[in-house]
Design a protein around this motif. Structure first.
Motif, PDB file in Angstrom:
ATOM      1  N   SER A   2       0.808  -1.067   0.165  1.00  0.00           N
ATOM      2  CA  SER A   2       0.260   0.131   0.198  1.00  0.00           C
ATOM      3  C   SER A   2       0.983   1.464   0.355  1.00  0.00           C
ATOM      4  O   SER A   2       2.514   0.978   1.018  1.00  0.00           O
ATOM      5  N   ASP A   3       0.807   2.735  -0.619  1.00  0.00           N
ATOM      6  CA  ASP A   3       0.740   3.600  -0.845  1.00  0.00           C
ATOM      7  C   ASP A   3       0.874   3.886   1.050  1.00  0.00           C
ATOM      8  O   ASP A   3       0.314   4.605   1.586  1.00  0.00           O
ATOM      9  N   ILE A   4       1.679   4.715   1.211  1.00  0.00           N
ATOM     10  CA  ILE A   4       2.568   5.212   2.547  1.00  0.00           C
ATOM     11  C   ILE A   4       2.015   6.484   2.773  1.00  0.00           C
ATOM     12  O   ILE A   4       1.825   7.556   1.776  1.00  0.00           O
ATOM     13  N   THR A   5       0.862   7.044   2.956  1.00  0.00           N
ATOM     14  CA  THR A   5       0.762   8.221   3.196  1.00  0.00           C
ATOM     15  C   THR A   5       0.956   9.316   5.077  1.00  0.00           C
ATOM     16  O   THR A   5       1.101  10.457   4.661  1.00  0.00           O
ATOM     17  N   GLN A   6       0.877   8.930   5.529  1.00  0.00           N
ATOM     18  CA  GLN A   6       1.571   9.280   7.233  1.00  0.00           C
ATOM     19  C   GLN A   6       2.735   8.839   8.052  1.00  0.00           C
ATOM     20  O   GLN A   6       3.506   7.483   7.747  1.00  0.00           O
ATOM     21  N   ILE A   7       4.204   9.222   7.707  1.00  0.00           N
ATOM     22  CA  ILE A   7       4.823   8.773   8.849  1.00  0.00           C
ATOM     23  C   ILE A   7       5.313  10.159   9.990  1.00  0.00           C
ATOM     24  O   ILE A   7       4.692  10.993  10.310  1.00  0.00           O
ATOM     25  N   ARG A   8       4.708   9.066  11.425  1.00  0.00           N
ATOM     26  CA  ARG A   8       4.677   9.313  13.170  1.00  0.00           C
ATOM     27  C   ARG A   8       5.710   8.970  13.101  1.00  0.00           C
ATOM     28  O   ARG A   8       6.508   8.028  14.212  1.00  0.00           O
ATOM     29  N   VAL A 116       8.514   4.873  15.365  1.00  0.00           N
ATOM     30  CA  VAL A 116       7.695   5.327  14.021  1.00  0.00           C
ATOM     31  C   VAL A 116       7.195   4.845  14.328  1.00  0.00           C
ATOM     32  O   VAL A 116       6.810   3.275  14.631  1.00  0.00           O
ATOM     33  N   THR A 117       6.005   5.249  13.485  1.00  0.00           N
ATOM     34  CA  THR A 117       4.445   4.901  13.121  1.00  0.00           C
ATOM     35  C   THR A 117       4.591   4.666  11.718  1.00  0.00           C
ATOM     36  O   THR A 117       4.136   6.046  11.125  1.00  0.00           O
ATOM     37  N   GLN A 125      -0.491   0.071   9.506  1.00  0.00           N
ATOM     38  CA  GLN A 125       0.080   0.318  10.385  1.00  0.00           C
ATOM     39  C   GLN A 125       1.250  -0.653  10.214  1.00  0.00           C
ATOM     40  O   GLN A 125       0.959  -1.812  10.380  1.00  0.00           O
ATOM     41  N   HIS A 126       2.538   0.211  10.668  1.00  0.00           N
ATOM     42  CA  HIS A 126       3.819  -0.555  10.388  1.00  0.00           C
ATOM     43  C   HIS A 126       4.765   0.623  11.587  1.00  0.00           C
ATOM     44  O   HIS A 126       4.569   1.992  11.664  1.00  0.00           O
ATOM     45  N   HIS A 127       5.493  -0.630  12.879  1.00  0.00           N
ATOM     46  CA  HIS A 127       6.098   0.467  13.547  1.00  0.00           C
ATOM     47  C   HIS A 127       7.143  -0.585  14.044  1.00  0.00           C
ATOM     48  O   HIS A 127       7.953  -0.961  13.794  1.00  0.00           O
ATOM     49  N   PHE A 128       7.735   0.678  13.868  1.00  0.00           N
ATOM     50  CA  PHE A 128       9.691   0.842  14.295  1.00  0.00           C
ATOM     51  C   PHE A 128       9.805   1.312  15.725  1.00  0.00           C
ATOM     52  O   PHE A 128       9.098   1.961  15.720  1.00  0.00           O
ATOM     53  N   ASP A 129      10.793   0.757  16.150  1.00  0.00           N
ATOM     54  CA  ASP A 129      11.559   1.038  17.636  1.00  0.00           C
ATOM     55  C   ASP A 129      13.034  -0.094  17.088  1.00  0.00           C
ATOM     56  O   ASP A 129      13.057  -0.320  16.695  1.00  0.00           O
ATOM     57  N   ASN A 130      13.418   0.800  18.347  1.00  0.00           N
ATOM     58  CA  ASN A 130      14.649  -0.033  19.175  1.00  0.00           C
ATOM     59  C   ASN A 130      14.116  -0.379  20.662  1.00  0.00           C
ATOM     60  O   ASN A 130      14.053  -0.208  21.851  1.00  0.00           O
TER      61      ASN A 130
END
Length: 160
Positions: A2-8, A116-117, A125-130
């Motif tokens: 899918s197209d990414i529309t927003q990054i938080r 980051v979401t 939604q996809h989530h990134f973390d350390n």
């Protein structure tokens, strides 16, 4: 895909002496770097401050994270995941990280947390973390500086 529309990008500067910075801070995700703050000294990276940088479509939920102030990035038209259009397929093709770039008199920056979401068309939604910064403890902070490391890598934790 899918197209990414927003990054938080939710970033918390540690509440310790000399943690603040007015350096340039970048987010790399989906094969591209975005400038979150061009060393403007606007207070987004002051000691103990929690900021949620919003790239792409504005608005939406803070994800239930209390204490974060939502702000659009400067030069939003050039820091937009829709120009060129990024896709969720791009998320695992290149590393995700936060990068510190010295451009000021502040010698370093102490990061408490980065989450980051990525939001795609249709609400996916996809989530990134350390993983090492998930718990708030004295030894769970990271100092970034040109002499001892300028990047904090993030992991796709969507399956958590």
């Amino acid at each position: 895909m899918s197209d990414i529309t927003q990054i938080r990008a939710r970033i918390e500067t540690a509440d310790v002496d000399r943690a603040a910075t007015d350096a340039w801070i970048y987010l790399a995700i989906a094969g591209r770097e975005f400038c979150l703050d061009p060393g403007s000294g606007n207070g987004y990276f002051e000691r103990g401050v929690k900021t949620c940088f919003v790239l792409g479509e504005q608005g939406g939920s803070d994800g239930g994270e209390a204490g974060f102030n939502n702000v659009p990035v400067e030069d939003a038209q050039w820091n937009d995941p829709r120009t060129p259009q990024l896709d969720t397929e791009d998320l695992n093709l290149a590393p995700a990280y936060i990068r510190f770039a010295t451009a000021s008199s502040n010698p370093g920056w102490c990061v408490e947390r980065v989450k980051v979401t990525v939001i795609a068309r249709g609400g996916e939604q996809h989530h990134f973390d350390n993983y090492r910064l998930r718990e708030v403890k004295d030894n769970r902070q990271l100092w970034l500086h040109e002499r001892y490391g300028e990047r904090l890598f993030l992991y796709n934790v969507t399956s958590d």
